[in-house]
Design an enzyme around this catalytic site. Structure first.
Site, PDB file in Angstrom:
ATOM      1  NE  ARG A 185       1.170  -0.644   8.440  1.00 14.42           N
ATOM      2  CZ  ARG A 185       2.351  -0.711   8.392  1.00 14.42           C
ATOM      3  NH1 ARG A 185       3.351  -0.852   9.503  1.00 14.42           N
ATOM      4  NH2 ARG A 185       3.133  -0.068   7.244  1.00 14.42           N
TER       5      ARG A 185
ATOM      6  CE1 TYR B 226      -4.168   4.332   8.178  1.00 15.80           C
ATOM      7  CE2 TYR B 226      -2.749   2.581   8.864  1.00 15.80           C
ATOM      8  CZ  TYR B 226      -3.095   3.349   8.154  1.00 15.80           C
ATOM      9  OH  TYR B 226      -2.564   2.882   6.917  1.00 15.80           O
ATOM     10  N   GLY B 227      -6.414   1.551  10.069  1.00 16.95           N
ATOM     11  CA  GLY B 227      -6.260   0.455   9.371  1.00 16.95           C
ATOM     12  C   GLY B 227      -5.612  -0.692   9.866  1.00 16.95           C
TER      13      GLY B 227
ATOM     14  CE  LYS C 260      -0.336  -4.097   6.064  1.00 19.68           C
ATOM     15  NZ  LYS C 260      -0.010  -4.443   4.859  1.00 19.68           N
TER      16      LYS C 260
ATOM     17  CG  HIS D  16       3.856  -6.520   3.134  1.00 21.11           C
ATOM     18  ND1 HIS D  16       4.740  -5.382   3.415  1.00 21.11           N
ATOM     19  CD2 HIS D  16       2.545  -6.157   3.086  1.00 21.11           C
ATOM     20  CE1 HIS D  16       3.807  -4.428   3.286  1.00 21.11           C
ATOM     21  NE2 HIS D  16       2.637  -4.634   3.061  1.00 21.11           N
TER      22      HIS D  16
ATOM     23  CB  SER E  56       3.402   0.354   3.669  1.00 16.92           C
ATOM     24  OG  SER E  56       3.111  -0.840   4.609  1.00 16.92           O
ATOM     25  CB  ALA E  57       3.233   4.097   0.900  1.00 14.68           C
ATOM     26  CB  CYS E  58       6.886   0.637  -2.307  1.00 14.37           C
ATOM     27  SG  CYS E  58       7.796   1.372  -1.046  1.00 14.37           S
TER      28      CYS E  58
ATOM     29  CG  ASP F 221      -1.325  -5.087   1.946  1.00 14.23           C
ATOM     30  OD1 ASP F 221      -0.271  -4.731   1.812  1.00 14.23           O
ATOM     31  OD2 ASP F 221      -1.666  -5.263   3.055  1.00 14.23           O
TER      32      ASP F 221
ATOM     33  NE  ARG G  28      -2.892   3.631   3.484  1.00 12.86           N
ATOM     34  CZ  ARG G  28      -2.131   2.652   3.221  1.00 12.86           C
ATOM     35  NH1 ARG G  28      -2.607   1.492   2.372  1.00 12.86           N
ATOM     36  NH2 ARG G  28      -0.923   2.634   3.487  1.00 12.86           N
TER      37      ARG G  28
ATOM     38  CG  ASN H  25       6.625  -0.677 -13.350  1.00 19.27           C
ATOM     39  OD1 ASN H  25       7.605  -0.059 -13.507  1.00 19.27           O
ATOM     40  ND2 ASN H  25       5.794  -0.464 -12.190  1.00 19.27           N
TER      41      ASN H  25
HETATM   42  O1  SAT Z   1      -0.842  -1.175   7.672  1.00 20.05           O
HETATM   43  S1  SAT Z   1      -2.114  -0.851   6.775  1.00 20.05           S
HETATM   44  O2  SAT Z   1      -2.707  -2.144   6.211  1.00 20.05           O
HETATM   45  O3  SAT Z   1      -2.969   0.089   7.392  1.00 20.05           O
HETATM   46  C1  SAT Z   1      -1.367  -0.116   5.528  1.00 20.05           C
HETATM   47  C2  SAT Z   1      -0.119  -0.719   5.080  1.00 20.05           C
HETATM   48  O4  SAT Z   1       1.144   0.166   5.562  1.00 20.05           O
HETATM   49  O5  SAT Z   1       0.267  -1.496   4.145  1.00 20.05           O
HETATM   50 MN    MN Z   2       0.939  -3.518   3.261  1.00 15.26          MN
END
Ligand code: SAT
Ligand code: MN
Length: 581
Positions: free
Chosen positions: A53, A181-182, A190, A210, A232-234, A259, A351, A478
């Protein structure tokens, strides 16, 4: 405006999918993977500068700048359209325009929303078919209404110099050009389900967040649900597909979403959540049988891989795969790669796009039009220092404050430097479609509007030792933290108060079958008030950017925190005296 050569109205059928895939194989938009090993799987390589993004090119275009807030890039709607119209002019010449009606949310739910995306990217069409409910379901839901989100997308020339993702909340529209991109191009995700939905949610009295949604059944058979906001990515997808460790028998985890969550007050005084998506768009690197077998198994069929490496046998590979690095492969850009190559084989933000129905742990409630009742909300982020493994907010307002002050080390999911600490309130900084000061006020109102709001917790799986080693194993373990969280929700679970919130006692975290020393667990749970002093100034600076829009209750929470920290630092013999502060 875009002057396509051809227009295709998508109905969502299998036949249509096969036609589009065939065309993609001819144009090179898709590469066929080994169909024996991975039936229905394909790989897509994006343009090298179109891999994440681009927040600096993303705008919220409201009539008044103040409505977009300091958290969004802003342009006046007319100016934005004047800027975009020439870029869209003739942008589909020589291409096919696809008209994609889609539904966000389960069929038959009063919470679901319809969008129509116009795009010239076949990859986007195929991805939308996985991530949303495309075709008749959307048209049926819409009926004769015109309440749908207008989503206009074109690849343009893919140049970042001519790339914009512009949102028009006042007319329920998104215009996106220059990226495939996504998050920039699958406009249901989003753009619609977070930015525009958050705007609508404020107006209509609900929340678009989110967040992942995870179901947990305890050994006594009681069903719980937690929602969790993480940047994102956590690790949202991994947490959503959590695998209970063998040493915690009797627990079952189910996946509702990974998500996005839409949350609404229910008639029972609780907050109910549903996942508006129909698939998973997850980070590939690090996904393996060892870390997340559910995700790994789920992506063995009907999956689109983006920007992974390709092995000579036609199967994909990435860093963190169970298999060792191949002696020879093509990297994510199609260049020859071997283990001594300086670059990563797969892009760090590569991805997978996979239908939710392929997830073995998918919750039976996934399609429930009412959603699921939420017991706890987690706010998490990537923090090497200062932030303990878990702590509990004392109230909804305090929990809102914990969300509002969330910050995280940046990841590869957005362009820019990785590993830099930045504020990311509720993990929504890039996704809140209006002024975040008003958003915090809306959160406070939502908590007050339900009799039994979820309890709020801050978690941090990413705390490290001084030499940078993770202290907590994460992934399935976790559940040990979640177990304590659920115990707290039920009114037991041992905790000690601290300046920042209630922290578990050492023996409150179930360590059966886990090798972790008392020292390491103490380090994970440690709250050092001196370390928190430096957090206060940053919070104040951040809150000040919202001016009048910041609700006074947020300042109150900040002042209370400052006092608790001061009390914790002041030696005991001074406490109780008037220090003139
Ligand atoms: O923004 S995306 O949906 O492409 C991926 C993300 O950052 O969660
Ligand atoms: Mn996300």
């Amino acid at each position: 405006m875009t002057i396509p050569d051809r227009i295709v109205y998508c109905e969502g059928s299998e036949a249509e999918k096969h036609t589009i895939i065939k065309e993609c194989l001819v144009t090179g938009e898709l590469i066929e993977l080994n169909q024996k090993a991975l039936p229905g799987c394909y790989m897509h390589r994006s343009a090298p500068h179109d891999v994440a993004r681009t927040e600096h090119l993303t705008f919220v275009c409201t009539a008044r700048k103040d409505d977009a807030g300091p958290n969004n890039n802003w342009q006046a709607p007319d100016a934005a359209k004047a800027r975009l119209t020439p870029l869209f002019g003739g942008s589909m010449q020589g291409r096919t325009m696809y008209v994609v009606p889609f539904l966000m949310g389960p069929a038959g739910s009063r919470f679901s929303k319809v969008g129509v995306e116009i795009t010239d990217s076949r990859y986007v069409v195929l991805s939308m078919r996985i991530m949303t409910r495309v075709g008749q379901a959307a048209l049926d839901h819409l009926g004769t209404s015109d309440a749908f989100t207008r989503c206009l997308h074109s690849l343009g020339d893919l140049s970042p110099a001519r790339r914009f993702i512009m949102h028009f909340p006042e007319e329920n529209a998104v215009w996106s050009i220059g990226s495939g991109y996504g998050g920039n191009a699958l406009l249901g995700k989003k753009c619609m389900a977070l930015r525009l939905a958050s705007w609508l949610a404020k107006k209509e009295g609900w929340l678009a967040e989110h967040m992942l949604i995870l179901g947990l059944q305890d050994p006594q058979g009681k069903q719980h649900y937690v929602a969790g906001a993480f940047p994102s990515a956590c690790g949202k997808t991994n947490l959503a597909m959590l695998m209970p460790p063998a040493s915690m028998p009797g627990w079952t985890a189910t996946t509702v979403g990974d998500d996005i969550a839409w949350l609404r007050p229910g008639n029972d005084g609780r907050l109910w959540a549903l996942n508006p998506e129909a698939g998973f768009f997850g980070v590939v690197p690090g996904t393996s049988q060892r870390t997340n077998a559910t995700a790994f198994n789920m992506i063995q069929r009907n999956t689109i891989y983006t920007n992974v490496a390709l092995r000579p046998d036609g199967t994909p590979w990435w860093e963190g795969h169970d298999d060792p690095a191949p002696a020879h492969a093509l990297d994510w850009q199609g260049r020859p790669w071997n283990p001594s190559s300086p670059n990563k084989a797969a892009h760090p933000n590569s991805r997978f796009t996979t239908p939710a129905t392929q997830c073995a742990t998918l919750s039976p409630e996934f399609d429930n039009p009412e959603g699921v009742p939420i017991d706890a909300i987690l706010f998490g982020a990537r923090r090497q220092r200062r932030v303990p493994l878990v702590y509990e907010a004392g109230s909804w307002a305090h929990g809102t404050f914990l969300g509002a002050t969330l910050s995280s080390e940046t990841t590869a999911a957005a362009t820019g430097k990785v590993g830099v600490l930045r504020r990311d309130p509720m993990a929504m900084l890039p996704f809140c479609g209006y002024n975040m000061g008003d958003y915090f006020a809306h959160w406070l109102e939502m908590g007050a509007s339900v009799a039994k709001p979820p309890q709020i917790f801050r978690v941090n799986w990413f705390r490290t030792t001084d030499d940078g080693k993770f202290l907590w194993p994460g992934f399935g373990d976790n559940l040990r933290v979640l177990k304590w969280i659920l115990e707290r929700c039920e009114g037991h679970g041992k905790a000690v108060p601290s300046a920042i919130g209630a922290v578990p006692t050492l023996d409150a975290i179930d360590r059966k079958g886990l090798e972790i020393s008392d020292d390491d667990l103490s380090a994970l749970l440690k709250v050092d008030p001196a370390e928190w002093v430096e957090a206060l100034a940053g919070q104040e600076d951040f809150f000040r950017t919202f001016g009048e829009h910041l609700p006074p209750a947020m300042w109150d929470e900040q002042k209370h925190l400052a006092h608790r920290i001061e009390d914790a630092i002041t030696p005991h013999d001074l406490q109780g005296r008037d220090l003139g502060t």
